[in-house]
Write an enzyme that holds these catalytic residues in place. Structure first.
Site, PDB file in Angstrom:
ATOM      1  N   LYS A  22       0.842  -1.213   0.000  1.00 41.03           N
ATOM      2  CA  LYS A  22       0.000   0.000   0.000  1.00 41.03           C
ATOM      3  C   LYS A  22       0.868   1.251   0.000  1.00 41.03           C
ATOM      4  CE  LYS A  22      -1.762   1.599   4.014  1.00 41.03           C
ATOM      5  NZ  LYS A  22      -1.547   3.020   4.345  1.00 41.03           N
ATOM      6  N   ASN A  23       1.827   1.296   0.919  1.00 43.93           N
ATOM      7  CA  ASN A  23       2.564   2.548   1.114  1.00 43.93           C
ATOM      8  C   ASN A  23       3.572   2.823   0.004  1.00 43.93           C
ATOM      9  OD1 ASN A  23       0.996   3.002   3.312  1.00 43.93           O
ATOM     10  ND2 ASN A  23       2.501   2.302   4.802  1.00 43.93           N
ATOM     11  N   ARG A  93      -4.095  10.220   4.197  1.00 46.50           N
ATOM     12  CA  ARG A  93      -2.954  11.048   4.618  1.00 46.50           C
ATOM     13  C   ARG A  93      -1.941  11.174   3.484  1.00 46.50           C
ATOM     14  NH1 ARG A  93      -0.521  13.199   8.674  1.00 46.50           N
ATOM     15  NH2 ARG A  93       1.754  13.174   8.805  1.00 46.50           N
ATOM     16  N   CYS A 117      -5.198   8.005   9.181  1.00 45.51           N
ATOM     17  CA  CYS A 117      -5.266   7.418  10.524  1.00 45.51           C
ATOM     18  C   CYS A 117      -5.005   8.482  11.592  1.00 45.51           C
ATOM     19  CB  CYS A 117      -4.198   6.326  10.689  1.00 45.51           C
ATOM     20  SG  CYS A 117      -4.683   4.795   9.952  1.00 45.51           S
ATOM     21  N   ARG A 122       0.376  14.588  13.786  1.00 46.00           N
ATOM     22  CA  ARG A 122       1.315  14.093  12.776  1.00 46.00           C
ATOM     23  C   ARG A 122       1.749  15.295  11.943  1.00 46.00           C
ATOM     24  NH1 ARG A 122      -1.411   8.812  10.228  1.00 46.00           N
ATOM     25  NH2 ARG A 122       0.668   8.421   9.351  1.00 46.00           N
ATOM     26  N   PRO A 123       2.702  16.069  12.491  1.00 44.50           N
ATOM     27  CA  PRO A 123       3.112  17.292  11.804  1.00 44.50           C
ATOM     28  C   PRO A 123       3.821  16.984  10.481  1.00 44.50           C
ATOM     29  CG  PRO A 123       4.574  16.833  13.643  1.00 44.50           C
ATOM     30  CD  PRO A 123       3.460  15.825  13.704  1.00 44.50           C
ATOM     31  N   ILE A 124       3.947  17.998   9.677  1.00 44.10           N
ATOM     32  CA  ILE A 124       4.710  17.824   8.416  1.00 44.10           C
ATOM     33  C   ILE A 124       5.822  18.865   8.337  1.00 44.10           C
ATOM     34  CG2 ILE A 124       2.797  16.734   7.157  1.00 44.10           C
ATOM     35  CD1 ILE A 124       2.342  19.416   5.757  1.00 44.10           C
ATOM     36  N   ASP A 125       6.347  19.217   9.511  1.00 45.11           N
ATOM     37  CA  ASP A 125       7.417  20.237   9.550  1.00 45.11           C
ATOM     38  C   ASP A 125       8.664  19.819   8.769  1.00 45.11           C
ATOM     39  OD1 ASP A 125       7.372  18.413  11.932  1.00 45.11           O
ATOM     40  OD2 ASP A 125       9.371  19.242  12.177  1.00 45.11           O
ATOM     41  N   GLN A 126       8.980  18.515   8.783  1.00 48.26           N
ATOM     42  CA  GLN A 126      10.176  18.070   8.057  1.00 48.26           C
ATOM     43  C   GLN A 126       9.964  18.106   6.543  1.00 48.26           C
ATOM     44  OE1 GLN A 126      13.191  17.322   9.816  1.00 48.26           O
ATOM     45  NE2 GLN A 126      11.845  18.375  11.264  1.00 48.26           N
ATOM     46  N   ASP A 306       3.923  -0.189  12.371  1.00 52.31           N
ATOM     47  CA  ASP A 306       2.661  -0.667  11.776  1.00 52.31           C
ATOM     48  C   ASP A 306       2.355  -2.114  12.127  1.00 52.31           C
ATOM     49  OD1 ASP A 306       2.857   1.205   8.641  1.00 52.31           O
ATOM     50  OD2 ASP A 306       2.397   1.785  10.696  1.00 52.31           O
ATOM     51  N   ARG A 399      -9.178   0.183   4.085  1.00 49.29           N
ATOM     52  CA  ARG A 399      -8.246   1.127   3.436  1.00 49.29           C
ATOM     53  C   ARG A 399      -6.956   0.421   3.025  1.00 49.29           C
ATOM     54  NH1 ARG A 399      -6.213   5.142   7.213  1.00 49.29           N
ATOM     55  NH2 ARG A 399      -4.875   5.559   5.445  1.00 49.29           N
TER      56      ARG A 399
END
Ligand code: EPZ
Length: 429
Positions: A22-23, A93, A117, A122-126, A306, A399
């Protein structure tokens, strides 16, 4: 109301064929935006998340054709509406991967803040740090849209403070056509990061070092079409491995890359299972008791976060007390513990640590899937339990697992899908 109904007690036995990852599929579908010619991608899992990603591509104006259940033709050479609206982003996501690929192609991207999920903040600063290092301005504008712009993208030396899978993938997508050389340090090394790099290189990119701590990207001017086959899903494979061990069964998990499963195999062996490795399959069985273990989730090649809920479900019936540390996500990754407690599990959670005191058996109960992998854990718990377990909110599970119930039934599980009218809905007037 859709539910899974699981009758516990069966030992899973037989062979299960693992689907595409999936990923990896979600990252690779987003990467087709960068191709100037059509791509054919094989071994795509037929699950809700990939359907959402294909819908995003279609709504942007790409030509998308399903050549068979798991093979898709994507021609994104002409896009009419290169953005991702909230209606899609709230469902998945990984919709934020279109930030990187749209930036890589157009030097501009507008993508709604991600959904998916609920695993805590779940930041996206990086991700944003990487985009800015390449020369982008990134703002959150009206309506929760992440808006990124760049005059040009210029290679840079970027050190990630966290080995983030998403940030590694997103910045790779933005950098693959940037001017000059981009060095990414402290990157994620998950199998699907490597699969994306291989996909991009098959289109003509020049990416080296994927799977190590440092990725070096020489920007190229053009990326062509390609035919590519996605790797098998490490987490789906691990889920069936744990289900086999948890039920005292004997399962051949086929169409896998055993090297991707090493950390899972190692913990299952410590827990009392036997794992036999073949070229593209692993056999898992257990004859003795489930042993208590200590477990800490880590970025790859460590034990995958996971797989944490699935292992905890099995350890509920271990002889002794196990200690599990979730070091990747906040303690929201233990939300499912309350559901296992309803089945008689004895688990104490304190921040990032869960202490699981083994009990002789679990008993069936009505429970909920609190997220994708937690949902899989509830199915495993139901298979282990005495009696019937009804699992609600199964949309989480659908999903990420292709033909999950059919694969379980083939192994002898007594599981079924039911759809009942919502009893708590007000009567029609
Ligand atoms: C990916 O999520 C996976 N999702 C997750 O799988 C998986 O659990 C996770 O990687 C870890 O392996 C997809 O690939 C679509 P991260 P992602 O960025 O990219 C923090 C599943 O079940 N962080 O590696 O969101 C973050 O909060 C799903 O298939 C920052 O602080 O994971 C988390 O605590 C669930 N800033 C940690 O890093 C950032 O900019 C790891 O997150 C990015 C992340």
């Amino acid at each position: 109301m859709e539910k899974y109904v699981v009758e516990g007690g069966a030992r899973l036995c037989g062979t299960v064929e693992i689907s595409g990852a999936k990923n990896a599929a979600l990252a690779i579908l987003a990467a087709t935006i960068l191709a100037e010619e059509p791509c054919i991608i094989e071994n795509i899992p037929n699950i809700n998340d990939t359907s959402v990603s294909l819908k995003i591509l279609k709504d942007m104006g790409a030509t998308v054709r399903l050549l068979d259940k798991n093979t898709v033709y994507v021609d994104a050479s002409v896009l009419t509406s290169p953005m991702v609206p909230y209606e899609h982003a709230k469902r998945m996501r990984a919709s934020y991967y279109y930030l990187g690929s749209l930036l890589g192609r157009y030097h501009k991207a507008d993508v709604s803040m991600p959904g998916g999920c609920n695993l805590g903040v779940r930041p996206i600063d990086q991700h944003i740090k990487g985009f800015r290092a390449l020369g982008c301005t990134v703002d959150i504008v009206q309506g929760g849209i992440i808006s990124a712009r760049a005059q040009e993208l210029v290679g840079s030396h970027i050190y990630f403070e966290i080995s983030s899978v998403g940030a590694t993938i997103n910045v790779m997508l933005a950098a693959v056509k940037a001017e000059g050389v981009t060095i990414l340090e402290n990157v994620a090394k998950e199998p699907h990061v490597v699969d994306l790099a291989n996909f991009l290189n098959s289109m003509g990119a020049d990416i080296r070092g994927a799977g190590t701590d440092v990725i070096k990207i020489h920007g190229v001017k053009h990326l062509g079409g390609t035919n590519y086959t996605i790797i098998p899903d490490q987490i789906e494979a691990g889920t069936f491995m744990v289900a086999a061990a948890a039920t005292g069964g004997d399962v051949l998990v086929s169409n896998v890359i055993p090297k991707h499963l090493e950390s899972i195999s190692e913990k299952l062996i410590k827990a009392g299972a036997v794992v036999e490795e073949y070229d593209d399959a692993v056999r898992v069985y257990r004859h003795g008791p489930i042993n208590k273990i200590t477990l800490k989730t880590l970025p790859h090649p460590g034990f995958p976060t996971d797989m944490q809920p699935q292992m905890v479900a099995m350890l509920c019936a271990a002889e002794g007390t196990s200690v599990i540390t979730e070091s990747v996500f906040e303690n929201n990754r233990f939300k499912y513990v309350d559901e296992l407690s309803r089945m008689g599990a004895h688990i104490q959670v304190d921040g990032k640590i869960a202490v699981v005191e083994g009990v002789p058996k679990l008993t069936g109960a009505p429970v909920k899937a609190t997220d994708l992998r937690a949902g899989a854990a509830m199915v495993i718990a139901g298979l282990m339990a005495e009696g019937v377990t009804e699992i609600e909110d199964i949309y989480h599970i659908e999903r990420g697992y292709e033909d999950f119930l059919d694969k379980l039934k083939m192994l002898g599980a007594d599981v079924k899908y039911i759809c009942k009218p919502d009893l708590d809905m007000p009567e029609a007037l």
